[in-house]
Design an enzyme around this catalytic site. Structure first.
Site, mmCIF file in Angstrom:
data_model
loop_
_atom_site.group_PDB
_atom_site.id
_atom_site.type_symbol
_atom_site.label_atom_id
_atom_site.label_comp_id
_atom_site.label_asym_id
_atom_site.label_seq_id
_atom_site.Cartn_x
_atom_site.Cartn_y
_atom_site.Cartn_z
ATOM 1 N N GLN A 48 1.222 -1.175 -0.290
ATOM 2 C CA GLN A 48 -0.442 -0.085 0.122
ATOM 3 C C GLN A 48 0.945 1.492 0.020
ATOM 4 O OE1 GLN A 48 -2.031 -1.953 3.635
ATOM 5 N NE2 GLN A 48 -3.752 -1.016 2.257
ATOM 6 N N ARG A 103 3.912 1.008 12.475
ATOM 7 C CA ARG A 103 3.365 -0.457 12.392
ATOM 8 C C ARG A 103 3.618 -0.275 10.449
ATOM 9 N NH1 ARG A 103 -1.425 -2.997 10.476
ATOM 10 N NH2 ARG A 103 -1.176 -4.878 10.714
ATOM 11 N N HIS A 147 2.095 -9.136 4.475
ATOM 12 C CA HIS A 147 0.365 -8.395 4.551
ATOM 13 C C HIS A 147 -0.952 -8.545 3.625
ATOM 14 C CE1 HIS A 147 -1.215 -4.400 6.855
ATOM 15 N NE2 HIS A 147 -1.665 -4.121 5.432
ATOM 16 N N ASN A 192 -0.638 -10.966 9.175
ATOM 17 C CA ASN A 192 -2.191 -9.294 9.741
ATOM 18 C C ASN A 192 -3.296 -9.596 8.580
ATOM 19 O OD1 ASN A 192 -2.614 -6.663 9.668
ATOM 20 N ND2 ASN A 192 -3.442 -6.581 7.584
ATOM 21 N N GLU A 193 -4.182 -9.474 9.692
ATOM 22 C CA GLU A 193 -5.645 -9.822 9.678
ATOM 23 C C GLU A 193 -5.976 -10.911 8.465
ATOM 24 O OE1 GLU A 193 -7.667 -6.170 8.205
ATOM 25 O OE2 GLU A 193 -7.239 -7.119 5.724
ATOM 26 N N ASN A 333 -7.462 -5.679 14.031
ATOM 27 C CA ASN A 333 -7.647 -4.757 13.328
ATOM 28 C C ASN A 333 -9.413 -4.558 13.855
ATOM 29 O OD1 ASN A 333 -5.115 -4.911 12.880
ATOM 30 N ND2 ASN A 333 -5.972 -5.583 10.406
ATOM 31 N N TYR A 335 -12.750 -1.529 13.086
ATOM 32 C CA TYR A 335 -13.177 -0.554 12.034
ATOM 33 C C TYR A 335 -15.034 -0.623 12.880
ATOM 34 C CZ TYR A 335 -9.257 -0.128 9.640
ATOM 35 O OH TYR A 335 -7.832 -0.149 9.077
ATOM 36 N N GLU A 402 -5.104 -1.661 13.781
ATOM 37 C CA GLU A 402 -5.720 -0.776 13.073
ATOM 38 C C GLU A 402 -6.950 -0.813 13.364
ATOM 39 O OE1 GLU A 402 -5.803 -2.811 9.453
ATOM 40 O OE2 GLU A 402 -4.407 -3.259 8.974
ATOM 41 N N TRP A 445 -4.738 3.206 11.514
ATOM 42 C CA TRP A 445 -5.010 3.303 9.810
ATOM 43 C C TRP A 445 -5.356 4.984 9.832
ATOM 44 C CZ3 TRP A 445 -2.621 0.095 7.435
ATOM 45 C CH2 TRP A 445 -2.111 -0.220 6.318
ATOM 46 N N PHE A 460 -7.633 6.437 4.652
ATOM 47 C CA PHE A 460 -7.890 6.857 6.271
ATOM 48 C C PHE A 460 -6.490 7.622 6.640
ATOM 49 C CE2 PHE A 460 -10.866 2.724 7.317
ATOM 50 C CZ PHE A 460 -10.422 2.051 5.983
#
Ligand SMILES: *[C@@H]1O[C@H](CO)[C@@H](O)[C@H](O)[C@H]1NC(C)=O
Ligand SMILES: *[C@@H]1O[C@H](CO)[C@@H](O)[C@H](O)[C@H]1NC(C)=O
Ligand SMILES: *[C@@H]1O[C@H](CO)[C@@H](O)[C@H](O)[C@H]1NC(C)=O
Ligand SMILES: *[C@@H]1O[C@H](CO)[C@@H](O)[C@H](O)[C@H]1NC(C)=O
Length: 505
Positions: A48, A103, A147, A192-193, A333, A335, A402, A445, A460
């Protein structure tokens, strides 16, 4: 007028608005209310952020392949935020903002282009410089190994995470990372996730590698009713082998920590009906329990084993023993909060997938009038989740890896909904900590507006990145100022000064 000129004009016109806003926003908590060893930071992921996708020996990951097939709204991370070239300025910006930790993730295919075998010296050099730079600015690096970006070479060769061979290759990659960077990095996250990687990548096919049953979406290949569980299983095995490797070979000298990460929501029943209450617990068992129960108790939750019978691999006695207890912390993470309704409708056999096993309908809860393109702010959702993890899993160390507000990227630098979001959720986290939750860190994040799962439309970031500018100039948003003031222990208006905040359009 040039774009830069346009901004300067707006800067002159609008500082008062920002100043008034921040004055009204006195907090009912401050940085010093958190434990002394608690860390606040922000973060990003390699694909990203870095760009330089074809430079200095980097080979593609599955995310490159997915994006180049047009599946990320027609855009790619080829350039992204160009962090590969701009990291020095960005670390300076992090330092100015007052971040205590950052991170990052490592691009496996930049470090080991073929997934296994020779290490790319230029990849090593980049991460060494980035890590050194963070440390020299007093910013603690927290590093994720995977990730959403497996080397494409391993996907092509043997099906990546679907194949048990991944365990050996992942562990060998982790070994390289611990050996090369572990003298300076103390916080490692393996995957990650992991739950969303396994479901998004193999049940819905919405993220790389984009697999699902052909009946779920045309052009999709895979099996949505089996593959998410196989991938989840192999991730657990790779994670626990990596944790064990660190214990045996590095822990004594490097004294670091190796954790795991999942994506979670707040989850509440849609009604008081018994079915909805049971359905909510079922969703928790699939979203949290599926991959966390094995780490804590050594097995999948009963309900997951029952509903995915014959499709979820069993953890053998040996695997169970190896997995149980194999973590130093859990990354979450987070949201949003979902309301959960029981759903007993049975789909066609060929449409069976992870979500039909869960058997729920979920609704975004809206406190009333959250505009579209924004996430509602419900801090109790985070407190309740942290309380649940404390009570059900014996209060393990938690990092919020996140949490952040999505807004249209081209909106405004005056991102008050993001300020409200961060303020609310950091407060919700504090409520849980005050009630005994072992939460040890928080990463907003994201630091910059870079590539998101749906491209560049929403973002974000605490800082806006002007993609139309050849230099990809960064602009501070109101949220960056708010976070910075919070981290520096002040809400005082005098510290805000003549600032930025203005409409981009
Ligand atoms: C998925 O695998 C299961 C178990 O092997 C099989 O019964 C089912 O037909 C497969 N579904 C698809 C869509 O290939
Ligand atoms: C701060 O205030 C909000 C709203 O008034 C409240 O819900 C929250 O519990 C408070 N948080 C702390 C940490 O005092
Ligand atoms: C606070 O913690 C106690 C003990 O674990 C628990 O019984 C109680 O429900 C928690 N309170 C809240 C508001 O979560
Ligand atoms: C954002 O604005 C820029 C500059 O006006 C434009 O080129 C770009 O297409 C816009 N992007 C979106 C997602 O609206």
């Amino acid at each position: 007028m040039t774009r830069a000129g346009f901004y300067s004009l707006l800067l002159l016109l609008f500082p008062v608005t920002a100043a008034l806003y921040l004055a009204a926003a006195a907090e009912n908590y401050s940085r010093s209310d958190f434990p002394a060893d608690f860390v606040f930071g922000s973060g990003t992921g390699a694909y990203q952020y870095e760009g330089a996708a074809f430079e200095d020996g980097r080979a593609p990951s599955i995310w490159d392949t997915f994006a180049h097939s047009g599946h990320v709204n027609g855009v790619t991370g080829d350039v992204a935020c160009d962090g590969y070239h701009k990291y020095k300025d960005d670390v300076k910006l992090m330092s100015d903002t007052g971040l205590e930790a950052f991170r990052i993730s490592l691009s496996w295919s930049r470090l080991i282009p073929n997934g296994r075998g020779p290490v790319n010296p230029l990849g090593l050099q980049y991460y060494n410089k980035l890590i050194d730079d963070l440390i020299s600015h007093g910013i603690q690096p927290h590093v994720t190994l995977h990730h959403l970006d497996l080397p494409q070479a391993l996907e092509s060769e043997y099906g990546g995470w679907l194949n048990r061979k991944i365990v050996k290759d992942f562990t060998a990659y982790a070994d390289v990372c611990f050996r090369e960077f572990g003298d300076r990095v103390s916080f490692w996250t393996t995957v990650n996730e992991a739950n969303i990687f396994a479901t998004g990548g193999y049940s819905e096919g919405l993220i790389a590698p984009g697999r699902c049953s052909p009946s779920i979406r045309t052009g999709c290949f895979g099996n949505s009713s089996t593959e998410p569980y196989i991938v989840g299983h192999n991730i657990l095995l790779a994670h626990s082998a990596t944790w064990k490797l660190y214990r045996k070979k590095y822990k004594a000298t490097q004294k670091g920590y190796v954790g795991f990460s999942i994506y979670t929501w707040g989850m509440v029943p849609y009604s008081n009906a018994k079915e909805d209450i049971i359905a909510t617990q079922r969703l928790k068992d699939f979203i949290i329990g599926w991959l966390i129960d094995p780490l804590i108790f050594g097995d999948y939750p009963e309900i997951v084993k029952r509903r995915a019978k014959g499709r979820i691999p069993a953890l053998t006695k040996y695997e169970s023993k190896q997995t149980k207890g194999s973590f130093d912390f859990i990354g979450l993470n987070f949201y949003m909060v979902f309301s959960v309704e029981d759903d007993r409708s049975l789909p066609d056999f060929d449409k069976w997938n992870f979500w039909t096993d869960v058997g729920v309908k979920i609704f975004n809860i809206d406190s009333g009038n959250t505009p579209p393109d924004q996430l509602p702010v419900m801090p109790w959702g985070l407190s309740t989740l942290l309380e649940y993890i404390k009570q059900v899993y014996g209060n393990p160390p938690i990092y919020i890896h996140e949490n952040g507000q999505s807004l249209k990227r081209n909106g405004t630098l005056n991102d008050t909904p993001r300020v409200e979001y961060l303020r609310g959720y950091i407060g919700g986290m504090l409520d849980a900590i005050r009630n005994g939750s072992n939460t040890k860190g928080y990463f907003a994040w994201s630091f910059l507006d870079c590539l998101e799962l749906d491209g560049y439309e929403h973002s974000f970031g605490l800082y806006y990145v002007d993609l139309d500018d050849a230099e990809l100039k960064r602009y501070q948003k109101l949220s960056a100022i708010w976070y910075s003031n919070f981290l520096k222990g002040s809400n005082a208006i005098s510290e805000v000064g003549e600032n930025v905040f203005v409409s981009l359009k």
